[in-house]
Design an enzyme around this catalytic site. Sequence first.
Site, short mmCIF file in Angstrom:
data_model
loop_
_atom_site.label_atom_id
_atom_site.label_comp_id
_atom_site.label_asym_id
_atom_site.label_seq_id
_atom_site.Cartn_x
_atom_site.Cartn_y
_atom_site.Cartn_z
N ARG A 50 0.94 -1.27 0.11
CA ARG A 50 0.07 0.17 -0.02
C ARG A 50 0.73 0.88 0.36
O ARG A 50 0.20 2.34 -1.16
CB ARG A 50 -0.76 0.34 0.99
N LYS A 149 -2.42 6.52 1.44
CA LYS A 149 -1.92 7.18 2.21
C LYS A 149 -1.34 8.42 2.24
O LYS A 149 -0.03 7.99 2.72
CB LYS A 149 -1.85 6.32 3.18
N GLU A 182 -16.36 6.01 5.16
CA GLU A 182 -15.91 5.31 6.47
C GLU A 182 -16.06 6.18 7.65
O GLU A 182 -16.40 7.08 7.18
CB GLU A 182 -14.88 5.15 5.43
N1 PXG Z 1 -9.78 4.81 7.29
C1 PXG Z 1 -8.67 6.04 7.29
C2 PXG Z 1 -8.41 6.93 6.82
C3 PXG Z 1 -7.43 5.69 8.17
O1 PXG Z 1 -6.41 6.16 8.27
C4 PXG Z 1 -8.47 2.86 8.32
C5 PXG Z 1 -9.37 3.74 7.45
C6 PXG Z 1 -8.55 1.74 9.05
O2 PXG Z 1 -7.11 1.05 7.63
P1 PXG Z 1 -6.12 -0.02 8.08
O3 PXG Z 1 -5.14 -0.10 7.55
O4 PXG Z 1 -4.85 0.90 9.66
O5 PXG Z 1 -6.39 -0.77 8.68
C7 PXG Z 1 -7.09 4.12 8.80
C8 PXG Z 1 -5.77 4.01 8.93
C9 PXG Z 1 -5.65 7.76 13.98
C10 PXG Z 1 -4.79 6.98 13.08
O6 PXG Z 1 -4.57 8.58 14.89
C11 PXG Z 1 -5.53 6.23 11.91
C12 PXG Z 1 -4.89 5.88 11.16
C13 PXG Z 1 -4.19 6.06 10.40
C14 PXG Z 1 -3.34 6.71 10.63
C15 PXG Z 1 -4.30 7.72 11.86
O7 PXG Z 1 -6.28 7.36 14.36
N2 PXG Z 1 -5.24 5.24 10.45
#
Ligand code: PXG
Length: 288
Positions: A50, A149, A182
């Site tokens: 990713r 990301k 989301e």
């Molecule tokens: N949606 C978004 C917008 C994210 O940033 C997820 C879904 C979940 O993806 P993963 O790959 O982790 O299952 C994310 C990722 C925070 C924080 O501090 C959260 C994310 C990234 C950076 C910071 O809450 N989550």
Amino acid sequence: MKIYLDGKFVDQADAKISVFDHGLLYGDGVFEGIRLYQGNIFRLDAHLERLEYSAKALLLKMPWSRAEIAEATAETCRQNGLTDGYIRLVVTRGVGDLGLSPWLCPVPSIFIIAAKIALYPAEHYTTGLSICTVATRRMNPAALPPAVKSLNYLNNILAKIEAKQAGCLEAIMLNDQGYVAECTGDNLFIVHKGEILTPAASQGALKGITRDAIFDIAAELKIPMREVNLTRYDVWNADECFLTGTAAEVIPVVKLDGREIGTGKPGTITGRVLGAFHRRVVVEGTKI
Ligand code: PXG
């Protein structure tokens, strides 16, 4: 704490980035949040894939191989004596001029932090979260693809501020057609009539690594699962709802916009998914 910074391990106090780094000046860079469980990095290869896709979308050429980044990630955990934690891997465009031009930034930077993460307060895993819908919409893919990301997280931060102002720890973001995309840092799932439903990435959801694991878990548990367009109405009338993310893992949601979801208690399918997730986290990891 030892931080990996451009090929070296440095003390936290010495882990510094230039004020001319475009990661700081413009949010020009990409990142991953990764979990370490009992000395195993969860789905590391998927995270690094990713990261490569995010970088490619920004035409940010990473001069390191996937194997090199994987080794640096594992070594950062070892250097800090960590067996359980949260890894933040960041690639910035690097130092350049004042001015947007990324082609004036010849050398990208990479840094890796391995630390602990504060999850949602523990009680919410048993009682469930109350969330709301915020007015800030998820970015249109024609402006900035939500699948990237990137270091530019202002869209999510604005939504997170609104969530807090409404007294919620997390919030639903709709896309610009009004469908559920989301949450600010988590993917969203509902359970309806025995099926797990989640918005497609094309609706503005990040292709979450935890979200991917839910597809595998649904297959393992023989629970039908589909990607569908969801409105708030669908979530209000769901039997169960849960969120997933690297930091959050799998967390039940029991209320949206003041309306109880299902019984108003975490659901049984959510509980089974959560249990299956916990059984997978160690076995699906890369040993450090
Ligand atoms: N949606 C978004 C917008 C994210 O940033 C997820 C879904 C979940 O993806 P993963 O790959 O982790 O299952 C994310 C990722 C925070 C924080 O501090 C959260 C994310 C990234 C950076 C910071 O809450 N989550």
